[in-house]
Design a protein around this motif. Structure first.
Motif, short mmCIF file in Angstrom:
data_model
loop_
_atom_site.label_atom_id
_atom_site.label_comp_id
_atom_site.label_asym_id
_atom_site.label_seq_id
_atom_site.Cartn_x
_atom_site.Cartn_y
_atom_site.Cartn_z
N ARG A 3 -31.11 87.68 8.73
CA ARG A 3 -30.01 88.61 8.95
C ARG A 3 -28.92 87.98 9.80
N SER A 4 -29.34 87.26 10.87
CA SER A 4 -28.38 86.71 11.80
C SER A 4 -27.44 85.71 11.14
N ARG A 52 -28.00 95.95 13.13
CA ARG A 52 -27.14 94.81 13.46
C ARG A 52 -28.00 93.60 13.84
N THR A 53 -27.36 92.49 14.13
CA THR A 53 -28.08 91.22 14.28
C THR A 53 -29.07 91.21 15.44
N ASN A 54 -28.84 92.04 16.47
CA ASN A 54 -29.77 92.06 17.61
C ASN A 54 -30.95 93.00 17.40
N GLY A 55 -31.03 93.64 16.23
CA GLY A 55 -32.15 94.53 15.92
C GLY A 55 -31.91 95.99 16.20
N ASP A 56 -30.80 96.33 16.85
CA ASP A 56 -30.48 97.74 17.11
C ASP A 56 -29.97 98.41 15.83
N THR A 108 -34.15 100.88 19.15
CA THR A 108 -32.93 101.39 19.78
C THR A 108 -31.89 101.81 18.74
N GLY A 194 -18.34 94.99 15.32
CA GLY A 194 -19.59 94.52 14.72
C GLY A 194 -19.92 95.23 13.43
#
Length: 231
Positions: A3-4, A52-56, A108, A194
Motif C-alpha cells: 500500500r505504501s 491510509r498508508t499508516n494503517g488508520d 484507529t 492525504g
C-alpha cells in the motif's frame, strides 16, 4: 506491491493523466430503477475500510452490483450477453462500520474532511458511459461532482469544493456490461492532506463477443494460408 508504494503512485498518475480526461455527464442515482443485487461470498454488499498508508481508517466503503430492473435474482452466468450491471458505492468519510471478512479492521478511525476526490484505481472495463451520484446526498454535504474518465480507463468523481467530510455518506455509481470478477478493485478518496483506499468489486476484462468468434477464426485461418502461399 505494498500500500505504501501503490497509493502515492496512483494519486500521482491521476494528476498527470487528468489533462486527457474525458468528462462524463452526471446522472442522479435516485433516478435509477435497479433489480436485485449479486450475492457474493459475503452477501450482496462488500463492506471495507478506506485505509491510509499508516494503517488508520479515513472512511467506510460499502459496494454492491445490481442487475437491471425486473431481475429478481442476479446471477451473471445466467444473464444474456450485454446485460448492464450497476456498480454502487456508499462512501462515508471519517466513519468506519465493521468490515466483511477477510478484510482487516483498522484499530484507529480518524476524521477526514475536505474530501475532493473519489476514484477507481483500475480500468472500468465495459463502461457504458453512464455514471453519477446521489444528488440529494451531495447537496446535504454542500458539494457537486464532475466525472472524468482518464486515459487509463479509470473513473474519477471530482468535488467542486471541500465541503464533503466526516459522517456524510454519498452514493456513487457507474455502469458496465461486464459482471464483477470479485473484490479485487481499488477505490480511494483523497483530500489536500492525504488519501485512503480499500477493495471493491472489479469487472472482468472485456472479452470478444461470441458472435464475432467465427469471423475471427476464419480470418485467422485465411491469414495462415496466405503466409504459407507466400512462403
Amino acid at each position: 506491491m505494498s500500500r505504501s508504494v501503490f497509493y502515492p503512485i496512483f494519486i500521482g498518475f491521476f494528476m498527470s493523466a487528468s489533462a486527457s480526461a474525458a468528462p462524463i455527464p452526471a446522472t442522479d442515482f435516485d433516478s435509477l430503477s435497479l433489480g436485485s443485487r449479486i450475492v457474493g461470498p459475503v452477501g450482496p454488499d462488500v463492506e471495507v475500510s478506506l485505509i491510509r498508508t499508516n494503517g488508520d481508517s479515513v472512511g467506510d466503503l460499502s459496494s454492491s452490483v445490481s442487475c437491471p430492473a425486473g431481475v429478481t435474482e442476479c446471477v451473471p452466468s445466467a444473464n444474456p450477453y450485454g446485460t448492464i450491471y450497476t456498480y454502487a458505492h456508499i462512501v462515508t468519510p471519517g466513519v468506519d462500520m465493521p468490515n466483511d471478512p477477510p478484510f482487516p479492521e483498522p484499530v484507529t478511525v480518524v476524521d477526514f474532511d475536505g474530501v475532493e476526490l473519489f476514484e477507481l484505481g483500475f480500468e472500468a472495463y465495459g463502461f457504458n458511459g453512464v455514471a453519477g451520484y446521489d444528488f440529494s446526498e451531495a447537496d446535504l454535504a454542500g458539494v457537486n461532482f464532475s466525472i472524468d474518465q482518464g486515459a487509463s480507463g479509470s473513473l474519477a468523481w471530482i468535488a467542486d469544493g471541500q465541503g464533503w467530510g466526516t459522517g456524510e455518506a454519498i452514493t456513487f455509481f457507474w455502469q458496465s456490461t461486464q459482471a464483477p470478477a470479485g473484490p479485487g478493485g481499488l477505490y480511494s478518496i483523497s483530500n489536500p492532506t492525504g488519501s485512503g483506499a480499500g477493495a471493491g468489486p472489479v469487472p472482468v476484462a472485456t472479452v470478444v463477443p461470441e458472435p464475432l468468434m467465427p469471423t475471427l477464426l476464419i480470418t485467422g485461418l485465411a491469414a495462415m494460408a496466405l503466409r504459407r502461399m507466400i512462403g
